[in-house]
Design an enzyme around this catalytic site. Structure first.
Site, PDB file in Angstrom:
ATOM      1  N   ASN A   7       0.855  -1.143  -0.006  1.00  0.00           N
ATOM      2  CA  ASN A   7       0.178   0.001  -0.146  1.00  0.00           C
ATOM      3  C   ASN A   7       0.810   1.219  -0.087  1.00  0.00           C
ATOM      4  O   ASN A   7       1.434   1.575   0.990  1.00  0.00           O
ATOM      5  CB  ASN A   7      -0.879  -0.078   1.073  1.00  0.00           C
ATOM      6  CG  ASN A   7      -1.737   1.064   1.576  1.00  0.00           C
ATOM      7  OD1 ASN A   7      -1.685   2.038   0.363  1.00  0.00           O
ATOM      8  ND2 ASN A   7      -2.615   1.196   2.300  1.00  0.00           N
ATOM      9  N   ARG A  91      -2.763  -1.917  -3.315  1.00  0.00           N
ATOM     10  CA  ARG A  91      -3.880  -1.003  -3.104  1.00  0.00           C
ATOM     11  C   ARG A  91      -3.783  -0.046  -4.069  1.00  0.00           C
ATOM     12  O   ARG A  91      -2.765   0.692  -3.748  1.00  0.00           O
ATOM     13  CB  ARG A  91      -3.953  -0.677  -1.752  1.00  0.00           C
ATOM     14  CG  ARG A  91      -4.992   0.063  -1.337  1.00  0.00           C
ATOM     15  CD  ARG A  91      -5.312   0.804  -0.052  1.00  0.00           C
ATOM     16  NE  ARG A  91      -6.345   1.669   0.077  1.00  0.00           N
ATOM     17  CZ  ARG A  91      -6.534   2.948   0.488  1.00  0.00           C
ATOM     18  NH1 ARG A  91      -5.238   3.378   0.772  1.00  0.00           N
ATOM     19  NH2 ARG A  91      -7.422   3.668   0.364  1.00  0.00           N
ATOM     20  N   HIS A 180     -13.208   2.871  -0.186  1.00  0.00           N
ATOM     21  CA  HIS A 180     -13.268   1.759   0.943  1.00  0.00           C
ATOM     22  C   HIS A 180     -13.764   0.545   0.301  1.00  0.00           C
ATOM     23  O   HIS A 180     -14.177  -0.556   0.892  1.00  0.00           O
ATOM     24  CB  HIS A 180     -13.929   2.280   2.121  1.00  0.00           C
ATOM     25  CG  HIS A 180     -13.486   3.422   3.170  1.00  0.00           C
ATOM     26  ND1 HIS A 180     -14.202   4.286   3.602  1.00  0.00           N
ATOM     27  CD2 HIS A 180     -12.270   3.574   3.431  1.00  0.00           C
ATOM     28  CE1 HIS A 180     -13.693   4.935   4.230  1.00  0.00           C
ATOM     29  NE2 HIS A 180     -12.493   4.810   4.046  1.00  0.00           N
ATOM     30  N   ARG A 241     -13.598  15.554   7.507  1.00  0.00           N
ATOM     31  CA  ARG A 241     -14.314  15.860   6.422  1.00  0.00           C
ATOM     32  C   ARG A 241     -15.661  15.950   6.719  1.00  0.00           C
ATOM     33  O   ARG A 241     -16.272  15.357   7.600  1.00  0.00           O
ATOM     34  CB  ARG A 241     -14.109  14.660   5.521  1.00  0.00           C
ATOM     35  CG  ARG A 241     -12.852  14.457   4.941  1.00  0.00           C
ATOM     36  CD  ARG A 241     -12.619  13.165   3.629  1.00  0.00           C
ATOM     37  NE  ARG A 241     -11.450  12.881   3.574  1.00  0.00           N
ATOM     38  CZ  ARG A 241     -11.360  11.594   3.588  1.00  0.00           C
ATOM     39  NH1 ARG A 241     -12.029  10.538   3.450  1.00  0.00           N
ATOM     40  NH2 ARG A 241      -9.914  11.128   3.242  1.00  0.00           N
ATOM     41  N   GLU A 385      -8.270  -5.239   5.053  1.00  0.00           N
ATOM     42  CA  GLU A 385      -7.986  -4.845   3.589  1.00  0.00           C
ATOM     43  C   GLU A 385      -6.770  -5.565   2.881  1.00  0.00           C
ATOM     44  O   GLU A 385      -6.883  -5.836   1.693  1.00  0.00           O
ATOM     45  CB  GLU A 385      -7.838  -3.338   3.656  1.00  0.00           C
ATOM     46  CG  GLU A 385      -9.033  -2.639   3.696  1.00  0.00           C
ATOM     47  CD  GLU A 385      -9.212  -1.146   3.889  1.00  0.00           C
ATOM     48  OE1 GLU A 385      -8.694  -0.771   5.199  1.00  0.00           O
ATOM     49  OE2 GLU A 385      -9.556  -0.526   2.898  1.00  0.00           O
TER      50      GLU A 385
END
Ligand code: ADP
Length: 398
Positions: A7, A91, A180, A241, A385
């Site tokens: 990643n 990823r 995601h 956010r 993940e």
């Protein structure tokens, strides 16, 4: 059979080497400060203390070389030859309108990745650096790109289209993509296995609540809708956010603050969410939780607004799917924040959701937190993940 999962960020690289026969992590680590002074690799062989290696990493190529060196090391390594690494899964963030599924990366795919980089200018170029570094350090090994957006590509036009002039979608790919996706696909897939219902019909809502957060709904593993949009700014209130906001408010902010759109979007990305709502307490839910307990009214409202918004998406998604069999909580907040889960579910009694407080007193492990009588099953399911990327990689290269 071992799969290396990578990643890559612009100055960092996380990795895990996974033994797929047992789906267990053999070693993992993190390269930081790539391309700047003070580069460091922290490597951990499972069951052993971590090792810190300080070596210059002027580019991702040196970082990948150091990762392989660490994996091959006679003390803290876990393999004796690079041949033992069957393939490398990456990823990759934004597959644009082009990639609907994971893909083995060749020259054509790299060109296409570059073409869609406009949509994720901070992430996609870094992902490509990681792939190219692996090609140089481990020539001949297959590299697989696993997209954060692939799960959302299962949506129908009625879900993914914005009500803007259609030609903007055709010309520039302006639509909802969702992020995601690797986590939503993994967790919904695991919940389908637990649900004990006909696989193709199971209706699942996954609440991926981390610092970044999104909700998805899917039927039989096919995404029906998801809360992030063209960018990860849409949807839920997050750590920093704003989530969904009236575009008219954005224009008004620009006028009142006398700033341009880029600066305004920066505020929405970095200074908003529970950080902004709590009056600057923190973007970390633990800190905001503490402040709320100490009587900070802003913190209380921030947490309640957060839970309300999640519950709102769940209600919307129940309507979209005309029902729901299971709801799952995952990621940092979803897996660990007992009060957030209880608070969100307190809005869902109309669905027949009934939470068992004892069962909900759990952190970071798979658990059914609804009562046996609950009409909808509610679970905590830790996301993974890296394992999801490794599984995808194996599926493609086998
Ligand atoms: P990301 O991958 O988006 O950075 P994570 O999934 O790691 O985020 O989640 C990080 C968030 O999880 C942090 O903001 C933190 O507030 C929250 N978190 C972690 N542990 C707890 C806990 N015990 N209680 C409440 N929140 C927690």
């Amino acid at each position: 059979m071992k799969i290396l999962v990578i990643n890559c960020g612009s100055s960092s690289l996380k990795y895990q080497l996974i033994e797929m026969d047992t789906e267990s992590v053999l070693a993992k680590g993190l390269c930081e400060r790539i391309g700047i002074d003070g580069s460091v690799l922290t490597h951990t062989k499972t069951g052993c203390d971590k090792v810190v290696i300080e070596e210059p990493m002027p580019s991702h190529k040196e970082a990948v070389q150091l990762v392989f060196d660490a994996l091959l090391d006679s003390n803290h390594g876990v393999i004796s030859s690079m041949d033992e690494v069957y393939a490398i899964g990456h990823r990759t963030v934004h597959g644009g309108n082009v990639f609907t599924d994971s893909v083995i990366v060749g020259e054509k795919e790299k060109e296409m990745l570059k073409e869609v980089s406009d949509l994720a200018p901070l992430h996609n170029p870094a992902n490509l650096l990681g792939i190219e570094a692996c090609e140089k350090v481990a020539p001949g090994k297959k590299n697989v790109a696993v997209w954060d957006t692939a799960f959302g590509m299962g949506m129908d036009p009625k879900s993914y289209l914005y009500a803007i002039p259609y030609e903007l979608y055709l010309k520039y790919g302006i639509r909802k993509y969702g992020f995601h996706g690797t986590s939503h696909k993994y967790v919904s897939g695991e919940i389908i296995k637990l649900a004990n219902l006909p696989e193709k019909e199971v209706k699942v809502i996954v609440c991926h609540l981390g610092n970044g957060a999104s909700v998805s709904c899917s039927i039989g593993g096919k995404c029906v809708d998801t809360s992030m949009g063209l960018t990860p700014l849409d949807g839920l209130i997050m750590g920093t956010r704003s989530g969904t906001i009236d575009p008219g408010a954005v224009q008004y902010m620009c006028q009142k603050l006398n700033i341009g759109i880029d600066e305004c979007v920066d505020i929405l990305n970095k200074e908003s969410g529970i950080l902004g709502l709590s009056g600057g307490v923190s973007s970390d839910f633990r800190d905001v939780g503490e402040a709320a307990k100490d009587g900070n009214e802003y913190a209380k409202v921030a947490l309640e607004a957060y839970r309300y918004r999640v519950a709102g998406y769940i209600g919307q998604y129940v309507a979209y799917m005309n029902g729901v069999d299971a709801i799952a909580f995952t990621a940092g907040v979803g897996e660990n924040d007992i009060e957030a889960r209880a608070g969100i579910c307190s809005y869902l009694t109309y669905l027949g959701v009934e939470i068992d407080d004892n069962a909900n007193n759990v952190r970071g492990e798979v658990a059914q937190i609804s009562t046996d009588n609950s009409k909808v099953k509610v679970y905590v399911y830790p996301t993974n993940e890296e394992l999801a990327i490794a599984r995808e990689t194996l599926r493609l290269v086998k």
